[in-house]
Scaffold this motif. Structure first.
Motif, PDB file in Angstrom:
ATOM      1  N   GLU A   1     -20.710 -42.507  19.816  1.00  0.00           N
ATOM      2  CA  GLU A   1     -20.864 -43.976  19.783  1.00  0.00           C
ATOM      3  C   GLU A   1     -22.247 -44.371  19.285  1.00  0.00           C
ATOM      4  OE1 GLU A   1     -17.924 -45.114  23.573  1.00  0.00           O
ATOM      5  OE2 GLU A   1     -20.067 -44.821  23.902  1.00  0.00           O
TER       6      GLU A   1
ATOM      7  N   GLU B   1     -16.026 -43.826  18.523  1.00  0.00           N
ATOM      8  CA  GLU B   1     -16.080 -42.371  18.719  1.00  0.00           C
ATOM      9  C   GLU B   1     -15.702 -41.597  17.450  1.00  0.00           C
ATOM     10  OE1 GLU B   1     -16.338 -39.961  21.228  1.00  0.00           O
ATOM     11  OE2 GLU B   1     -17.238 -41.337  22.660  1.00  0.00           O
TER      12      GLU B   1
ATOM     13  N   THR C   1     -21.866 -42.536  24.399  1.00  0.00           N
ATOM     14  CA  THR C   1     -21.684 -41.136  24.026  1.00  0.00           C
ATOM     15  C   THR C   1     -22.464 -40.860  22.732  1.00  0.00           C
ATOM     16  OG1 THR C   1     -19.780 -41.552  22.616  1.00  0.00           O
ATOM     17  CG2 THR C   1     -19.332 -41.196  24.955  1.00  0.00           C
TER      18      THR C   1
END
Ligand code: NIG
Ligand code: FE
Length: 425
Positions: free
Chosen positions: A356, A27, A353
């Motif tokens: 990611e 992240e 996400t």
């Protein structure tokens, strides 16, 4: 010198050149709001806030030719890296797509002598010039989608001369095209028709003849195998990858794509650089990959195109497996060069996400092909491979899906795409 000024965000993905990002590190994009990047010759020489970039340029640009590229309202990312393609082949397979829509499976078609074996026939028939021209067109499309490095597998020759022909085309294109190609020998992609009754004899040829010849000609860095029920067994795959290691070809593996087969476990056992597909990877296999640091190269476009349930990316990220993403560009199960669309699918079908996904297509992808020392992040000293996307922030890239938002591509410090169009060289 090139000065990219005033980006709304510079997504550096920095700090992971020695080991890939895992878990919550995926992240961390280390982005700079209002950033600037300076590239000199082929390398990044400055990245930071735009005011500082401007000062750097004022101090260092004297007597040098300076190109200023405005990134107003745009984001800058590392050049995208595609760590799994079969881009060198002849022909296409739209008629099989049609059959699959009527209920035939990918493996039915392969077992009936189609699929990979059909493309092998076409690739054997093609001369180097034709293969070069067909592949070059695909690379042009990759570049237009922001991809600056691709891995390229052989595996549509399935006999020495034609495997060599594919690898030679990849090498020529690595020199002739702005995209860098990283070659993988995949002679064990399918059992060719002439060995259908004696697959073991083919495995011996791969091990005893093809691997030594490819290694001696220095035509590949990696060795890959399609470890799958009805293709190559775990034992055959192990022997092939071990022979590759002996000849200096680092192991990769097509693992657990159609059924749970022990491919992820084998990847961990032999210390593969990556294990790819993994739709049916077992819990134990995922744990073993996390422990040994095998990169999972996930291919959600292939699952989408084969109308299958994609790999469990969330489980792998939670288990601490470093995840990368790739197109798997090939004529049967993934006929697309749009890595950005694969990124969209990673979000929409695997719930990765947006942050990611960017990690997975830059630094982690670079690790999957042994290039993280040179590419995959925007850091001083790295290659000047950069993309400007017409997006106000990185999340927008996954939200405005299935269209090409690439504005500019810079490869080794040279603008090769401007306003979405190829710059005449
Ligand atoms: O990664 N699964 C095996 N190989 C390729 C498909 C190659 C083809 O169908 O031509 C893949 O999906
Ligand atoms: Fe593949």
């Amino acid at each position: 010198m090139i000065y990219i000024r005033n980006a709304s965000q510079v997504i550096t993905v920095s700090g992971a050149s020695s080991v890939p990002k895992r878990g919550s590190e995926m992240e961390q994009l280390h982005l700079i709001e209002g950033g600037g990047v300076v590239v000199e010759d082929s390398l990044i020489v400055f990245v930071g806030k735009d005011e500082e970039a401007r000062r750097y340029v004022e101090h260092h640009a004297k007597d040098k030719e300076l190109t200023v590229i405005s990134a107003d309202g745009k984001i800058v990312t590392p050049g995208l890296v595609d760590p799994h393609t079969h881009v060198v082949f002849a022909g296409s397979r739209e008629f099989e797509f049609n059959l699959r829509l009527q209920g035939a499976t990918y493996m039915d078609i392969l077992n009936a002598g189609g699929g990979i074996l059909y493309s092998t026939g076409k690739t054997r028939e093609a001369d180097e010039q034709q293969l070069f021209a067909e592949t070059e067109k695909r690379l042009d499309r990759f570049l237009a989608h922001g991809v600056t490095t691709v891995e390229a597998k052989s595996g549509y020759g399935l006999r020495l001369e034609d495997e060599i022909k594919q690898l030679q085309v990849a090498r020529r294109l690595d020199h002739a095209h702005p995209i860098d190609l990283v070659s993988t020998f995949m002679g064990a992609h399918a059992v060719p028709a002439e060995y259908k009754s004696d697959p073991e004899a083919f495995v011996r040829i791969v091990i005893e003849e093809m691997i030594p010849a490819v290694s001696q000609a220095e035509l590949a860095e990696f060795c890959d195998v399609f470890c799958e029920e009805g293709v190559f067994t775990v034992d055959q795959s192990r022997r092939i990858l071990e022979a590759g290691c002996k000849w200096g070809l680092k192991p990769k593996i097509h693992a657990d794509e159609m059924v749970s087969f022990g491919g992820a476990e084998l990847a961990a056992e032999i210390g593969a650089v990556s294990a790819d597909h993994l739709l049916h990877a077992s819990e134990a296999g995922i744990r073993a990959m996390a422990e040994t640091g095998v990169v999972a190269v996930l291919l959600p476009g292939t699952a989408f195109f084969l109308m299958a349930k994609p790999a469990d990316a969330r489980k792998m990220i939670e288990a601490g497996v470093p995840v990368a993403l790739a197109t798997d560009r090939n004529p049967g199960s993934s006929p697309t060069e749009s890595l950005p669309f694969i990124m969209n699918l990673a979000c929409l079908t695997m719930k990765m996400t947006p942050a990611e996904v960017l990690t997975a297509c830059t630094i982690n992808a670079a690790h999957a092909i042994g290039r993280a020392d040179r590419i995959g992040s925007i850091e001083v000293g790295k290659q000047g491979d950069l993309v400007l996307f017409d997006a106000p922030n990185y999340m927008y890239l996954q939200y405005h899906y299935a269209v090409n938002l690439v504005d500019t591509v810079i490869k080794k410090g040279i603008p090769v795409i401007r306003s979405g169009r190829r710059v005449d060289s």
